[in-house]
Structure formats: structure tokens, C-alpha cells
Design a protein around this motif. Sequence first.
Motif, PDB file in Angstrom:
ATOM      1  N   SER A 113       6.107  -5.461   4.271  1.00  0.00           N
ATOM      2  CA  SER A 113       7.206  -4.627   3.784  1.00  0.00           C
ATOM      3  C   SER A 113       8.240  -4.463   4.885  1.00  0.00           C
ATOM      4  O   SER A 113       7.902  -4.057   6.010  1.00  0.00           O
ATOM      5  CB  SER A 113       6.698  -3.248   3.369  1.00  0.00           C
ATOM      6  N   SER A 114       9.492  -4.764   4.573  1.00  0.00           N
ATOM      7  CA  SER A 114      10.550  -4.499   5.545  1.00  0.00           C
ATOM      8  C   SER A 114      10.903  -3.016   5.489  1.00  0.00           C
ATOM      9  O   SER A 114      10.983  -2.418   4.410  1.00  0.00           O
ATOM     10  CB  SER A 114      11.780  -5.365   5.264  1.00  0.00           C
ATOM     11  N   LEU A 118      16.997  -6.751   6.829  1.00  0.00           N
ATOM     12  CA  LEU A 118      16.770  -7.897   7.692  1.00  0.00           C
ATOM     13  C   LEU A 118      17.891  -8.913   7.474  1.00  0.00           C
ATOM     14  O   LEU A 118      18.626  -8.823   6.486  1.00  0.00           O
ATOM     15  CB  LEU A 118      15.423  -8.549   7.363  1.00  0.00           C
ATOM     16  N   LYS A 121      18.519 -10.097   4.031  1.00  0.00           N
ATOM     17  CA  LYS A 121      17.851  -9.157   3.129  1.00  0.00           C
ATOM     18  C   LYS A 121      18.524  -7.794   3.310  1.00  0.00           C
ATOM     19  O   LYS A 121      18.122  -7.003   4.171  1.00  0.00           O
ATOM     20  CB  LYS A 121      16.354  -9.060   3.452  1.00  0.00           C
ATOM     21  N   PRO A 124      15.614  -3.000   2.207  1.00  0.00           N
ATOM     22  CA  PRO A 124      14.173  -3.161   2.454  1.00  0.00           C
ATOM     23  C   PRO A 124      13.442  -3.601   1.193  1.00  0.00           C
ATOM     24  O   PRO A 124      13.778  -3.179   0.082  1.00  0.00           O
ATOM     25  CB  PRO A 124      13.747  -1.758   2.890  1.00  0.00           C
ATOM     26  N   ASP A 126       9.453  -5.754  -0.267  1.00  0.00           N
ATOM     27  CA  ASP A 126       8.193  -6.436   0.005  1.00  0.00           C
ATOM     28  C   ASP A 126       8.402  -7.942  -0.142  1.00  0.00           C
ATOM     29  O   ASP A 126       9.167  -8.393  -1.002  1.00  0.00           O
ATOM     30  CB  ASP A 126       7.112  -5.989  -0.980  1.00  0.00           C
ATOM     31  N   MET A 146      10.358  -3.139  12.335  1.00  0.00           N
ATOM     32  CA  MET A 146      11.231  -3.596  11.258  1.00  0.00           C
ATOM     33  C   MET A 146      10.459  -4.064  10.029  1.00  0.00           C
ATOM     34  O   MET A 146      10.939  -3.944   8.906  1.00  0.00           O
ATOM     35  CB  MET A 146      12.127  -4.728  11.776  1.00  0.00           C
ATOM     36  N   VAL A 147       9.263  -4.637  10.248  1.00  0.00           N
ATOM     37  CA  VAL A 147       8.423  -5.109   9.142  1.00  0.00           C
ATOM     38  C   VAL A 147       6.999  -4.640   9.395  1.00  0.00           C
ATOM     39  O   VAL A 147       6.474  -4.788  10.512  1.00  0.00           O
ATOM     40  CB  VAL A 147       8.462  -6.645   9.012  1.00  0.00           C
ATOM     41  N   THR A 209      17.463 -15.548  10.201  1.00  0.00           N
ATOM     42  CA  THR A 209      17.103 -14.930  11.477  1.00  0.00           C
ATOM     43  C   THR A 209      17.539 -15.791  12.654  1.00  0.00           C
ATOM     44  O   THR A 209      18.113 -15.290  13.633  1.00  0.00           O
ATOM     45  CB  THR A 209      15.578 -14.695  11.536  1.00  0.00           C
TER      46      THR A 209
END
Length: 222
Positions: A113-114, A118, A121, A124, A126, A146-147, A209
Motif C-alpha cells: 500500500s502506498s 508515488l 501514482k 495512494p 494498493d 512511502m510504501v 521512478t
Amino acid sequence: MITIFQHGEQEPPGVILDILKEGGHEAEVVPLYRTGEVDPAILPDRLVILGGVMSVNDEKEYPFLSQEKALIRRCIADNRPVLGLCLGAQMIASAMGCRVYPGIEEKGWNRVSSLVPLPGKPVPEDFFVFQWHRDTFDLPGSARLMVKGERVPHQMFSLGSALGVQFHMEVTGEIIARWGKTLDEPQREKILSDTRIYLDRSISLCRETVNRFASMENGRWQ
């Protein structure tokens, strides 16, 4: 120049090199498992630290680990971006004085889960990530989680210019199939089946990322 530290022949950069090439970024892979040391002249503009079969605590067997941790500290102090994956995330934590120790072994695709938005994303949520680890770690005091994982909580954290990612967002289907050869058939088939479902989204997160990492200007993930 982006420097990539590789700790084992079976733990390559995966899709990271393709993503960097797509973005026009130059990268150099340093095979620490061959060189056996970190060149003291290396001070990368940006540093990627890949996974490996060793523990971050195995400095006696792998002396380059202590050299690597010193470089991580220097990069963070200089606000040079650092991205650590699996062992790499544990190396960041250890370099900053945190404990790394045996935890719950995770192999295969697991739900996480965030806790914050991100790259790619905006809210937040899953999602499923590919895991292949035994050890876990304590978070540095100033780090931001973060996660979070269901069984192993610390899955992604930021600390200044560093981002530690416990899971393997760099993997390809070929890498997963190769690692899975060590497993029994039911577990291997489950992983391969899940890979067909979740791999594309994993690569998408990796792309977002890595692109953020390669283009950071202020040197901070937070």
C-alpha cells in the motif's frame, strides 16, 4: 553519468538500462562482484544500488560493502540522488546506522500500500510488487515511509536524496523465470501466472521512478 552498482551476475539492472537509454541518460554498470572493491575515485552524479544474495552485514566476506556504505553517506550528504533496490534499500538503511536483520522471507508477487503519492501514482493505492528477500531493516529516524507491506512493513522510504525500495521493480519476465527455477513447481507456476498479470504495472512504476531519479534537480525525494 549514472553509476549502477551490481552485486551479482544474476541480479542485473533489468529494465533500468532500457529506461535510462530511452531518456537519453548515460549509465555505467560497475560489477562489484568482479572488481571486489569500490573505486575510491568514484563520486557519481547519481547512484543506483541493485540487489544481491549477500547480507549488508557480510562486510568481512565482502569488504566492498563498507566502501559502498561510505559512498552512500557521501552521496546523501552532497544531495546526490541515490536509488536502492532490495539489498540497495537495506544498504541505505545500514549506511545511515540502522539495523538490518532477518525478517519474513517474501518471494513472488505481494500486495503493498502506498502511503503517499508515488511517481505516476497521484493518489495512494494498493498494488502488487515482486519480492525476493529475507532481510528487513529499521527506518532511519528522519526517513519517510512511502510504501507499506502487509507482512514486511518497510517497502519504500525516502531520506533526503535517497530512495530505498525493498521490492524489485527492475525485474523482467526473464529474470523472474530464472530466479524461480530454485522453487518447487507449484510456487514457480503461481509466480509465473502472477507475472502475466502484474509485470506491466511494475515496469510502469519503475519507469516513472527511474525517470524522476534521472531528472531530479533539487536532490531530494521529499
